[in-house]
Design an enzyme around this catalytic site. Structure first.
Site, PDB file in Angstrom:
ATOM      1  N   TYR A  37     -12.296  -2.387  -3.383  1.00 56.61           N
ATOM      2  CA  TYR A  37     -12.821  -2.480  -2.017  1.00 56.61           C
ATOM      3  C   TYR A  37     -14.357  -2.476  -1.975  1.00 56.61           C
ATOM      4  O   TYR A  37     -14.946  -2.100  -0.953  1.00 56.61           O
ATOM      5  CB  TYR A  37     -12.274  -1.334  -1.161  1.00 56.61           C
ATOM      6  CG  TYR A  37     -10.869  -1.568  -0.634  1.00 56.61           C
ATOM      7  CD1 TYR A  37     -10.549  -2.715   0.101  1.00 56.61           C
ATOM      8  CD2 TYR A  37      -9.861  -0.624  -0.835  1.00 56.61           C
ATOM      9  CE1 TYR A  37      -9.268  -2.919   0.601  1.00 56.61           C
ATOM     10  CE2 TYR A  37      -8.571  -0.821  -0.331  1.00 56.61           C
ATOM     11  CZ  TYR A  37      -8.288  -1.971   0.394  1.00 56.61           C
ATOM     12  OH  TYR A  37      -7.022  -2.160   0.905  1.00 56.61           O
ATOM     13  N   ARG A  45       2.461  -6.587   9.441  1.00 60.33           N
ATOM     14  CA  ARG A  45       1.750  -5.549  10.206  1.00 60.33           C
ATOM     15  C   ARG A  45       2.215  -5.518  11.663  1.00 60.33           C
ATOM     16  O   ARG A  45       2.333  -4.449  12.264  1.00 60.33           O
ATOM     17  CB  ARG A  45       0.241  -5.796  10.117  1.00 60.33           C
ATOM     18  CG  ARG A  45      -0.338  -5.486   8.730  1.00 60.33           C
ATOM     19  CD  ARG A  45      -1.739  -6.030   8.587  1.00 60.33           C
ATOM     20  NE  ARG A  45      -2.387  -5.620   7.346  1.00 60.33           N
ATOM     21  CZ  ARG A  45      -3.527  -6.140   6.905  1.00 60.33           C
ATOM     22  NH1 ARG A  45      -4.143  -7.085   7.590  1.00 60.33           N
ATOM     23  NH2 ARG A  45      -4.047  -5.713   5.762  1.00 60.33           N
ATOM     24  N   ASN A  80      -2.053   0.035   7.336  1.00 52.74           N
ATOM     25  CA  ASN A  80      -1.540  -1.285   7.722  1.00 52.74           C
ATOM     26  C   ASN A  80      -0.725  -1.970   6.630  1.00 52.74           C
ATOM     27  O   ASN A  80      -0.570  -3.186   6.616  1.00 52.74           O
ATOM     28  CB  ASN A  80      -2.676  -2.167   8.264  1.00 52.74           C
ATOM     29  CG  ASN A  80      -3.738  -2.456   7.222  1.00 52.74           C
ATOM     30  OD1 ASN A  80      -3.576  -2.121   6.053  1.00 52.74           O
ATOM     31  ND2 ASN A  80      -4.809  -3.108   7.640  1.00 52.74           N
ATOM     32  N   PHE A 104     -15.690   3.593   7.306  1.00 50.70           N
ATOM     33  CA  PHE A 104     -14.331   4.020   6.948  1.00 50.70           C
ATOM     34  C   PHE A 104     -14.060   3.969   5.444  1.00 50.70           C
ATOM     35  O   PHE A 104     -12.935   4.192   5.006  1.00 50.70           O
ATOM     36  CB  PHE A 104     -13.285   3.183   7.701  1.00 50.70           C
ATOM     37  CG  PHE A 104     -13.413   1.685   7.472  1.00 50.70           C
ATOM     38  CD1 PHE A 104     -12.883   1.089   6.337  1.00 50.70           C
ATOM     39  CD2 PHE A 104     -14.070   0.890   8.401  1.00 50.70           C
ATOM     40  CE1 PHE A 104     -12.997  -0.281   6.129  1.00 50.70           C
ATOM     41  CE2 PHE A 104     -14.197  -0.486   8.208  1.00 50.70           C
ATOM     42  CZ  PHE A 104     -13.656  -1.066   7.057  1.00 50.70           C
ATOM     43  N   GLU A 148      -9.711  -9.727  -7.883  1.00 47.38           N
ATOM     44  CA  GLU A 148      -8.786  -8.617  -7.660  1.00 47.38           C
ATOM     45  C   GLU A 148      -7.620  -8.644  -8.655  1.00 47.38           C
ATOM     46  O   GLU A 148      -7.192  -7.598  -9.140  1.00 47.38           O
ATOM     47  CB  GLU A 148      -8.266  -8.670  -6.218  1.00 47.38           C
ATOM     48  CG  GLU A 148      -9.376  -8.410  -5.201  1.00 47.38           C
ATOM     49  CD  GLU A 148      -8.963  -8.725  -3.765  1.00 47.38           C
ATOM     50  OE1 GLU A 148      -7.796  -9.109  -3.537  1.00 47.38           O
ATOM     51  OE2 GLU A 148      -9.821  -8.587  -2.873  1.00 47.38           O
ATOM     52  N   HIS A 191      -2.173  -5.301   1.515  1.00 50.59           N
ATOM     53  CA  HIS A 191      -3.435  -5.993   1.271  1.00 50.59           C
ATOM     54  C   HIS A 191      -3.140  -7.403   0.790  1.00 50.59           C
ATOM     55  O   HIS A 191      -2.200  -7.607   0.016  1.00 50.59           O
ATOM     56  CB  HIS A 191      -4.253  -5.272   0.190  1.00 50.59           C
ATOM     57  CG  HIS A 191      -5.403  -6.090  -0.333  1.00 50.59           C
ATOM     58  ND1 HIS A 191      -6.617  -6.162   0.330  1.00 50.59           N
ATOM     59  CD2 HIS A 191      -5.509  -6.915  -1.414  1.00 50.59           C
ATOM     60  CE1 HIS A 191      -7.422  -6.978  -0.348  1.00 50.59           C
ATOM     61  NE2 HIS A 191      -6.780  -7.452  -1.405  1.00 50.59           N
ATOM     62  N   LYS A 227       0.820  -1.211   0.000  1.00 48.04           N
ATOM     63  CA  LYS A 227       0.000   0.000   0.000  1.00 48.04           C
ATOM     64  C   LYS A 227       0.860   1.270   0.000  1.00 48.04           C
ATOM     65  O   LYS A 227       2.071   1.217   0.279  1.00 48.04           O
ATOM     66  CB  LYS A 227      -0.929  -0.026   1.222  1.00 48.04           C
ATOM     67  CG  LYS A 227      -1.972  -1.151   1.190  1.00 48.04           C
ATOM     68  CD  LYS A 227      -2.866  -1.077   2.434  1.00 48.04           C
ATOM     69  CE  LYS A 227      -3.890  -2.206   2.465  1.00 48.04           C
ATOM     70  NZ  LYS A 227      -4.745  -2.122   3.690  1.00 48.04           N
ATOM     71  N   ARG A 259      -1.734 -14.233   3.860  1.00 46.82           N
ATOM     72  CA  ARG A 259      -2.384 -13.575   4.998  1.00 46.82           C
ATOM     73  C   ARG A 259      -1.672 -13.892   6.315  1.00 46.82           C
ATOM     74  O   ARG A 259      -1.666 -13.072   7.242  1.00 46.82           O
ATOM     75  CB  ARG A 259      -3.877 -13.908   5.047  1.00 46.82           C
ATOM     76  CG  ARG A 259      -4.645 -13.152   3.938  1.00 46.82           C
ATOM     77  CD  ARG A 259      -6.115 -13.458   3.913  1.00 46.82           C
ATOM     78  NE  ARG A 259      -6.872 -12.875   5.012  1.00 46.82           N
ATOM     79  CZ  ARG A 259      -7.444 -11.665   5.004  1.00 46.82           C
ATOM     80  NH1 ARG A 259      -7.297 -10.859   3.967  1.00 46.82           N
ATOM     81  NH2 ARG A 259      -8.140 -11.260   6.033  1.00 46.82           N
ATOM     82  N   THR A 275      -5.656  -7.624  10.689  1.00 45.58           N
ATOM     83  CA  THR A 275      -6.008  -6.313  10.120  1.00 45.58           C
ATOM     84  C   THR A 275      -5.524  -5.163  10.995  1.00 45.58           C
ATOM     85  O   THR A 275      -4.968  -4.186  10.496  1.00 45.58           O
ATOM     86  CB  THR A 275      -7.546  -6.223   9.936  1.00 45.58           C
ATOM     87  OG1 THR A 275      -7.966  -7.318   9.108  1.00 45.58           O
ATOM     88  CG2 THR A 275      -7.942  -4.909   9.296  1.00 45.58           C
TER      89      THR A 275
HETATM   90  P1  DAT Z   1      -7.796  -6.916   5.598  1.00 46.86           P
HETATM   91  O1  DAT Z   1      -7.007  -5.855   4.872  1.00 46.86           O
HETATM   92  O2  DAT Z   1      -7.035  -7.486   6.768  1.00 46.86           O
HETATM   93  O3  DAT Z   1      -8.359  -7.975   4.685  1.00 46.86           O
HETATM   94  P2  DAT Z   1     -10.512  -5.836   5.747  1.00 46.86           P
HETATM   95  O4  DAT Z   1     -10.749  -6.475   4.416  1.00 46.86           O
HETATM   96  O5  DAT Z   1     -11.472  -6.129   6.840  1.00 46.86           O
HETATM   97  O6  DAT Z   1      -9.045  -6.167   6.283  1.00 46.86           O
HETATM   98  O7  DAT Z   1     -10.469  -4.263   5.570  1.00 46.86           O
HETATM   99  C1  DAT Z   1      -9.839  -3.675   4.454  1.00 46.86           C
HETATM  100  C2  DAT Z   1      -9.039  -2.494   4.911  1.00 46.86           C
HETATM  101  O8  DAT Z   1      -9.908  -1.485   5.435  1.00 46.86           O
HETATM  102  C3  DAT Z   1      -8.047  -2.788   6.042  1.00 46.86           C
HETATM  103  O9  DAT Z   1      -6.831  -3.330   5.575  1.00 46.86           O
HETATM  104  C4  DAT Z   1      -7.882  -1.443   6.657  1.00 46.86           C
HETATM  105  C5  DAT Z   1      -9.253  -0.811   6.511  1.00 46.86           C
HETATM  106  N1  DAT Z   1     -10.043  -0.998   7.729  1.00 46.86           N
HETATM  107  C6  DAT Z   1     -10.604  -2.155   8.163  1.00 46.86           C
HETATM  108  N2  DAT Z   1     -11.248  -1.976   9.323  1.00 46.86           N
HETATM  109  C7  DAT Z   1     -11.097  -0.656   9.630  1.00 46.86           C
HETATM  110  C8  DAT Z   1     -11.521   0.168  10.696  1.00 46.86           C
HETATM  111  N3  DAT Z   1     -12.254  -0.316  11.702  1.00 46.86           N
HETATM  112  N4  DAT Z   1     -11.165   1.480  10.676  1.00 46.86           N
HETATM  113  C9  DAT Z   1     -10.434   1.992   9.664  1.00 46.86           C
HETATM  114  N5  DAT Z   1      -9.985   1.259   8.612  1.00 46.86           N
HETATM  115  C10 DAT Z   1     -10.321  -0.043   8.601  1.00 46.86           C
HETATM  116 MG    MG Z   2      -9.822  -7.825   3.223  1.00 45.87          MG
END
Ligand code: DAT
Ligand code: MG
Length: 134
Positions: free
Chosen positions: A49, A102, A112, A57, A126, A115, A9, A85, A91
């Protein structure tokens, strides 16, 4: 063998962590099938996304992922989604294990670093966004 889509990222790219991050995947046994520096448009970010569209968010997430260049990669290996992962970590970086990307390099969920696709179906969807000719 299966594939996953990972993104180094914009925060990781800006911090000069691209090589460190890619090296960790390679050391795990994942090989690089495709690799490219890209800067996303809001439309591409929203497509990537899409599953998070209703989350509070979402706006910040799109703003962040389009804020600068990133490095997209398709990785291949044994159970690539799960392997990647594991290397990436939870996350929330404060809950991610030490030794994960992370866990080792981040403190904020909104920044973080990496992805990784969450299923084979997501990986295929994707990968087609970032590497349409693959
Ligand atoms: P991951 O990237 O571990 O698959 P995710 O798909 O649940 O996680 O979320 C995608 C991204 O969105 C994540 O990398 C960071 C952001 N994100 C997730 N939960 C969040 C939150 N509670 N507040 C802010 N950003 C968040
Ligand atoms: Mg995800």
């Amino acid at each position: 063998m299966s594939r996953t889509l990972i993104l180094v990222k914009p925060d990781a790219y800006a911090r000069g962590l691209t090589g460190e991050i890619l090296a960790r995947f390679e050391r795990k046994g994942l090989s690089i099938v495709a690799l490219e520096k890209q800067t996303l448009t809001a439309a591409t970010a929203e497509t990537h996304y899409a599953e998070h569209k209703e989350r509070p968010f979402f706006g910040e997430l799109v703003e962040f992922i389009t804020s600068g260049p990133l490095v997209a990669a398709v990785l291949e290996g044994n159970d690539a989604v799960k392997a990647a992962r594991q290397i990436i970590g939870a996350t929330n970086p404060l809950e991610a294990a030490t030794g994960s990307i992370r866990g080792d390099f981040a403190t904020e969920v909104g920044q973080n670093l990496v992805h990784g696709s969450d299923s084979d179906e997501s990986a295929a969807r994707e990968a087609a966004i970032f590497f349409p000719s693959l």
